[in-house]
Scaffold this active site. Structure first.
Site, short mmCIF file in Angstrom:
data_model
loop_
_atom_site.label_atom_id
_atom_site.label_comp_id
_atom_site.label_asym_id
_atom_site.label_seq_id
_atom_site.Cartn_x
_atom_site.Cartn_y
_atom_site.Cartn_z
N HIS A 30 -45.98 71.70 55.82
CA HIS A 30 -47.02 70.66 55.90
C HIS A 30 -47.35 70.44 57.38
O HIS A 30 -46.77 69.59 58.04
CB HIS A 30 -46.49 69.37 55.24
CG HIS A 30 -47.51 68.26 55.16
ND1 HIS A 30 -47.36 67.20 54.29
CD2 HIS A 30 -48.66 68.03 55.83
CE1 HIS A 30 -48.38 66.37 54.44
NE2 HIS A 30 -49.18 66.85 55.38
N HIS A 32 -51.02 70.46 59.66
CA HIS A 32 -52.47 70.65 59.79
C HIS A 32 -52.68 71.27 61.16
O HIS A 32 -52.35 70.64 62.18
CB HIS A 32 -53.20 69.32 59.71
CG HIS A 32 -52.96 68.59 58.43
ND1 HIS A 32 -53.82 68.64 57.37
CD2 HIS A 32 -51.92 67.80 58.03
CE1 HIS A 32 -53.34 67.91 56.38
NE2 HIS A 32 -52.19 67.39 56.75
N HIS A 210 -52.33 66.48 48.96
CA HIS A 210 -51.81 65.22 49.50
C HIS A 210 -51.93 64.16 48.40
O HIS A 210 -53.00 64.02 47.79
CB HIS A 210 -52.63 64.75 50.70
CG HIS A 210 -52.34 65.47 51.97
ND1 HIS A 210 -52.42 66.82 52.11
CD2 HIS A 210 -51.97 64.98 53.19
CE1 HIS A 210 -52.11 67.15 53.36
NE2 HIS A 210 -51.83 66.05 54.04
N GLU A 213 -49.37 59.18 49.77
CA GLU A 213 -49.10 58.87 51.19
C GLU A 213 -49.49 57.40 51.38
O GLU A 213 -48.62 56.55 51.57
CB GLU A 213 -49.94 59.79 52.09
CG GLU A 213 -49.80 59.52 53.59
CD GLU A 213 -50.76 60.36 54.45
OE1 GLU A 213 -51.73 60.91 53.90
OE2 GLU A 213 -50.53 60.44 55.68
N ASP A 291 -46.68 67.38 59.93
CA ASP A 291 -48.02 66.87 59.58
C ASP A 291 -49.02 67.14 60.71
O ASP A 291 -49.75 68.13 60.65
CB ASP A 291 -47.94 65.37 59.24
CG ASP A 291 -49.06 64.89 58.34
OD1 ASP A 291 -49.85 65.73 57.88
OD2 ASP A 291 -49.15 63.66 58.08
N ASP A 292 -49.06 66.27 61.72
CA ASP A 292 -49.99 66.42 62.85
C ASP A 292 -49.21 66.16 64.14
O ASP A 292 -49.33 65.08 64.75
CB ASP A 292 -51.13 65.39 62.71
CG ASP A 292 -51.90 65.61 61.42
OD1 ASP A 292 -52.71 66.56 61.37
OD2 ASP A 292 -51.66 64.85 60.46
N1 ADE Z 1 -55.35 65.33 57.60
C1 ADE Z 1 -54.54 65.53 58.64
N2 ADE Z 1 -53.43 64.79 58.52
C2 ADE Z 1 -53.53 64.11 57.35
C3 ADE Z 1 -52.72 63.20 56.66
N3 ADE Z 1 -51.53 62.80 57.14
N4 ADE Z 1 -53.16 62.70 55.49
C4 ADE Z 1 -54.33 63.06 55.00
N5 ADE Z 1 -55.14 63.92 55.61
C5 ADE Z 1 -54.75 64.45 56.77
ZN ZN Z 2 -50.92 65.97 55.95
#
Ligand code: ADE
Ligand code: ZN
Length: 353
Positions: A30, A32, A210, A213, A291-292
């Site tokens: 996971h 992005h 997703h 969350e 994630d990011d």
């Molecule tokens: N796009 C990038 N990060 C995300 C996240 N945590 N939740 C939903 N969309 C995303």
């Molecule tokens: Zn994500």
């Protein structure tokens, strides 16, 4: 816990635990890729492409990363991706991620990309995929990291727009293994994308989404029942439905959990309040991911080390299960999974000595 290797450390001092977490081989499922764009690279690409930026410096941009929820993050994340214009930009971004992945002992990565973010600026899907794929090939050649690309549909846009994104991606079908669903969750339930995911399944694409969350447990059920998601990204709100938790455990449906993301987007107050231990105790196939990472303060090893430091009930057996789950939950061939699990067992045996 089942499936533990015969030689395992029972308990480790904090520094040694952190070393084990860093050293153990792992898969990241996971990430992005646009969320790996560090402010320094945003500024470099902006200069290279002549794109004006609203923030005067790297420091000012980083200081703006104070999010209150998912949407407040997404606004900056989409703005940051605006500097990506050419194939080499996508290569440079992905290559920077793979260098970090190698340092974190990631042996396999399943990488999300958001083509609609780029086609909206006139960047063709082929430019995105070709640049990313080039970095994937080089990561395999230089670091031995295997990888797959997963195309994500933006759920704040319409299903018609998702169909258009799929159409534009099909000439590059061999370069991505599956599809996912991301962006603003609340108000955009999985059911909105039932038909485009049915088409993706017909095309033989793997399916993740997703869910849970910021959205409710019902969105996880929708992702499973309507999209037929094989993995749930995040999924931490499953605990609101004990029946759903039992179902996820019985089917061994993986959850790709991202602790630092959850804290930065205020899903949990802090890491000590994260429900990762409860998810593990419920027997769920949980994995740890970034994630990011450029926006949330850390890559995968930062997620492991900081989470274990904040939750003293977590020890070597949990670390083993999380890493093993990451291989089990991946879309890699069975022979690769076996090889990685053997390497994982060897790492833990060394720490048992
Ligand atoms: N796009 C990038 N990060 C995300 C996240 N945590 N939740 C939903 N969309 C995303
Ligand atoms: Zn994500």
């Amino acid at each position: 816990m089942s499936d533990l290797p015969s030689r395992m450390p029972a308990r480790l001092a904090p520094e040694r635990m952190a070393a084990l977490l860093r050293e153990m081989p792992k898969a990241e499922l996971h990430i992005h890729i646009e969320g790996s764009l560090e402010p320094e690279l945003i500024f470099r690409l902006a200069a290279r492409n002549g794109v004006p930026l609203p923030h005067p410096s790297v420091e000012a941009l980083r200081a703006a990363y104070a999010f209150t929820d998912l949407q407040s993050f997404l606004d900056l994340y989409y703005a940051g991706a605006g500097v990506l214009r050419r194939e080499e930009d996508f290569f440079d971004m992905a290559w920077a991620y793979f260098e970090r992945a190698a340092a974190d002992n990631i042996v396999h990565a399943e990488v999300f990309f958001d083509p609609q973010t780029h086609t909206a600026r006139g960047v063709p899907t082929g430019t995105v995929v070709t640049g990313l794929e080039h970095a994937c090939r080089r990561a395999h050649a230089e670091f031995g990291i295997s990888s797959r690309l997963i195309l994500c549909f933006l759920r704040h846009l319409s299903e018609e727009e998702a169909f258009a994104a799929l159409e534009q991606a099909l000439p590059h079908r061999s370069h991505f293994v599956g599809v996912g669903l991301d962006s603003s969750e609340r108000g955009h339930p999985p059911e909105k994308f039932a038909r485009v995911f049915a088409r993706c399944r017909e095309l033989g694409l793997r399916v993740v989404a997703h869910a849970g969350e910021e959205g409710p447990a019902a969105y996880i059920e929708g992702a499973l029942d309507v999209l037929r998601a094989e993995r749930i990204d995040h999924g931490v709100r499953c605990v609101e439905s004990p029946e759903l938790v039992r179902r996820l455990a019985a089917t061994r449906t993986p959850l790709t959990v991202c602790p630092l993301s959850n804290v930065r987007l205020r899903v949990f107050r802090d890491l000590a309040a994260h429900n990762l231990p409860a998810l593990l105790d419920a027997g769920l196939c949980v994995t740890v991911n970034s994630d990011d990472p450029a926006y949330f303060g850390g890559y995968v090893n930062d997620n492991f080390v900081q989470t274990f430091a904040a939750l003293p009930g977590l020890g070597p057996a949990h670390a083993y299960v999380l890493a093993r789950n990451s291989f089990e939950a991946s879309f890699a061939p069975a022979a690769d999974k076996q090889r990685w699990i053997a390497a994982l067992d060897q790492t833990f045996a060394r720490y048992a000595a």
